[in-house]
Design a protein around this motif. Structure first.
Motif, PDB file in Angstrom:
ATOM      1  N   ILE A  94       6.206  -3.851  13.335  1.00  0.00           N
ATOM      2  CA  ILE A  94       5.634  -5.192  13.189  1.00  0.00           C
ATOM      3  C   ILE A  94       4.156  -5.190  13.549  1.00  0.00           C
ATOM      4  N   GLU A  95       3.789  -4.457  14.592  1.00  0.00           N
ATOM      5  CA  GLU A  95       2.376  -4.364  14.978  1.00  0.00           C
ATOM      6  C   GLU A  95       1.552  -3.732  13.855  1.00  0.00           C
ATOM      7  N   LYS A  96       2.078  -2.674  13.246  1.00  0.00           N
ATOM      8  CA  LYS A  96       1.372  -2.032  12.125  1.00  0.00           C
ATOM      9  C   LYS A  96       1.236  -3.010  10.964  1.00  0.00           C
ATOM     10  N   HIS A  97       2.293  -3.771  10.700  1.00  0.00           N
ATOM     11  CA  HIS A  97       2.245  -4.768   9.626  1.00  0.00           C
ATOM     12  C   HIS A  97       1.177  -5.821   9.917  1.00  0.00           C
ATOM     13  N   GLN A  98       1.137  -6.328  11.136  1.00  0.00           N
ATOM     14  CA  GLN A  98       0.176  -7.367  11.487  1.00  0.00           C
ATOM     15  C   GLN A  98      -1.264  -6.879  11.365  1.00  0.00           C
ATOM     16  N   LYS A  99      -1.520  -5.634  11.758  1.00  0.00           N
ATOM     17  CA  LYS A  99      -2.866  -5.065  11.624  1.00  0.00           C
ATOM     18  C   LYS A  99      -3.243  -4.928  10.150  1.00  0.00           C
TER      19      LYS A  99
ATOM     20  N   LEU B 142       0.845  -1.186   0.000  1.00  0.00           N
ATOM     21  CA  LEU B 142       0.000   0.000   0.000  1.00  0.00           C
ATOM     22  C   LEU B 142       0.887   1.245   0.000  1.00  0.00           C
ATOM     23  N   ILE B 143       0.355   2.338  -0.510  1.00  0.00           N
ATOM     24  CA  ILE B 143       1.098   3.594  -0.580  1.00  0.00           C
ATOM     25  C   ILE B 143       1.538   4.052   0.806  1.00  0.00           C
ATOM     26  N   ASP B 144       0.713   3.801   1.819  1.00  0.00           N
ATOM     27  CA  ASP B 144       1.032   4.255   3.169  1.00  0.00           C
ATOM     28  C   ASP B 144       1.728   3.189   4.028  1.00  0.00           C
ATOM     29  N   CYS B 145       2.256   2.140   3.391  1.00  0.00           N
ATOM     30  CA  CYS B 145       2.951   1.077   4.125  1.00  0.00           C
ATOM     31  C   CYS B 145       4.190   1.646   4.803  1.00  0.00           C
ATOM     32  N   ASP B 146       4.357   1.323   6.072  1.00  0.00           N
ATOM     33  CA  ASP B 146       5.497   1.825   6.844  1.00  0.00           C
ATOM     34  C   ASP B 146       6.826   1.211   6.379  1.00  0.00           C
ATOM     35  N   PHE B 147       6.774   0.102   5.677  1.00  0.00           N
ATOM     36  CA  PHE B 147       7.984  -0.529   5.164  1.00  0.00           C
ATOM     37  C   PHE B 147       8.391   0.032   3.797  1.00  0.00           C
ATOM     38  N   ARG B 148       7.539   0.801   3.169  1.00  0.00           N
ATOM     39  CA  ARG B 148       7.771   1.292   1.807  1.00  0.00           C
ATOM     40  C   ARG B 148       9.104   2.037   1.662  1.00  0.00           C
ATOM     41  N   ALA B 149       9.381   2.954   2.557  1.00  0.00           N
ATOM     42  CA  ALA B 149      10.620   3.734   2.476  1.00  0.00           C
ATOM     43  C   ALA B 149      11.839   2.831   2.648  1.00  0.00           C
ATOM     44  N   VAL B 150      11.743   1.863   3.540  1.00  0.00           N
ATOM     45  CA  VAL B 150      12.855   0.940   3.772  1.00  0.00           C
ATOM     46  C   VAL B 150      13.099   0.106   2.519  1.00  0.00           C
ATOM     47  N   ARG B 151      12.039  -0.331   1.859  1.00  0.00           N
ATOM     48  CA  ARG B 151      12.167  -1.172   0.665  1.00  0.00           C
ATOM     49  C   ARG B 151      12.785  -0.438  -0.514  1.00  0.00           C
ATOM     50  N   GLN B 152      12.837   0.864  -0.457  1.00  0.00           N
ATOM     51  CA  GLN B 152      13.436   1.631  -1.547  1.00  0.00           C
ATOM     52  C   GLN B 152      14.945   1.793  -1.375  1.00  0.00           C
ATOM     53  N   LEU B 153      15.477   1.397  -0.235  1.00  0.00           N
ATOM     54  CA  LEU B 153      16.921   1.466   0.016  1.00  0.00           C
ATOM     55  C   LEU B 153      17.624   0.294  -0.671  1.00  0.00           C
ATOM     56  N   LYS B 154      18.933   0.426  -0.870  1.00  0.00           N
ATOM     57  CA  LYS B 154      19.727  -0.688  -1.387  1.00  0.00           C
ATOM     58  C   LYS B 154      19.734  -1.787  -0.333  1.00  0.00           C
ATOM     59  N   THR B 155      19.956  -3.008  -0.767  1.00  0.00           N
ATOM     60  CA  THR B 155      19.854  -4.169   0.125  1.00  0.00           C
ATOM     61  C   THR B 155      20.690  -4.014   1.394  1.00  0.00           C
ATOM     62  N   LYS B 156      21.949  -3.657   1.282  1.00  0.00           N
ATOM     63  CA  LYS B 156      22.801  -3.514   2.477  1.00  0.00           C
ATOM     64  C   LYS B 156      22.273  -2.423   3.396  1.00  0.00           C
ATOM     65  N   GLU B 157      21.736  -1.351   2.801  1.00  0.00           N
ATOM     66  CA  GLU B 157      21.198  -0.261   3.609  1.00  0.00           C
ATOM     67  C   GLU B 157      19.937  -0.702   4.346  1.00  0.00           C
ATOM     68  N   ARG B 158      19.127  -1.523   3.706  1.00  0.00           N
ATOM     69  CA  ARG B 158      17.912  -2.047   4.361  1.00  0.00           C
ATOM     70  C   ARG B 158      18.296  -2.841   5.601  1.00  0.00           C
ATOM     71  N   LEU B 159      19.246  -3.735   5.416  1.00  0.00           N
ATOM     72  CA  LEU B 159      19.681  -4.578   6.531  1.00  0.00           C
ATOM     73  C   LEU B 159      20.262  -3.743   7.666  1.00  0.00           C
ATOM     74  N   ALA B 160      21.089  -2.769   7.318  1.00  0.00           N
ATOM     75  CA  ALA B 160      21.696  -1.906   8.341  1.00  0.00           C
ATOM     76  C   ALA B 160      20.628  -1.090   9.052  1.00  0.00           C
ATOM     77  N   TYR B 161      19.663  -0.590   8.310  1.00  0.00           N
ATOM     78  CA  TYR B 161      18.575   0.206   8.891  1.00  0.00           C
ATOM     79  C   TYR B 161      17.782  -0.632   9.890  1.00  0.00           C
ATOM     80  N   TYR B 162      17.409  -1.837   9.474  1.00  0.00           N
ATOM     81  CA  TYR B 162      16.619  -2.713  10.337  1.00  0.00           C
ATOM     82  C   TYR B 162      17.402  -3.100  11.587  1.00  0.00           C
TER      83      TYR B 162
END
Length: 73
Positions: A53-58, A21-41
Motif C-alpha cells: 500500500i505504501e508503494k502504491h501511495q507513493k 506501470l510495468i514495474d507495478c507491485d500489483f501487476r502480478a496479482v492482477r494477472q491471477l484469476k479473481t478467486k486467486e487474487r482474493l486468496a492471495y491478498y
C-alpha cells in the motif's frame, strides 16, 4: 485505530490511474484469476499489505503530480 485493508481491495483489480506501470507491485496479482487474487491478498501479512500500500501511495502521488503538471501546460 485499526487500519482497514478492505479499502485497498480495488487495487488487486486495476490501477486507479487507468494504466498500470510495468514495474507495478500489483501487476502480478492482477494477472491471477479473481478467486486467486482474493486468496492471495487475504493470505498476506499486515506488514506485506502495508509495504504494498505504501508503494502504491507513493506511485499514485508521483503520477498525480505529473498529470496535474502536464495539464497545466
Amino acid at each position: 485505530m485499526a487500519k482497514s485493508y478492505a479499502n485497498y481491495y480495488g487495487l488487486i483489480f486495476g490501477c486507479p490511474i487507468g494504466n498500470e506501470l510495468i514495474d507495478c507491485d500489483f501487476r502480478a496479482v492482477r494477472q491471477l484469476k479473481t478467486k486467486e487474487r482474493l486468496a492471495y491478498y487475504e493470505a498476506m501479512t499486515e506488514h506485506e499489505k502495508d509495504v504494498l500500500i505504501e508503494k502504491h501511495q507513493k506511485c499514485l502521488s508521483v503520477r498525480e503530480k505529473k498529470t496535474l503538471f502536464h495539464e497545466s501546460q
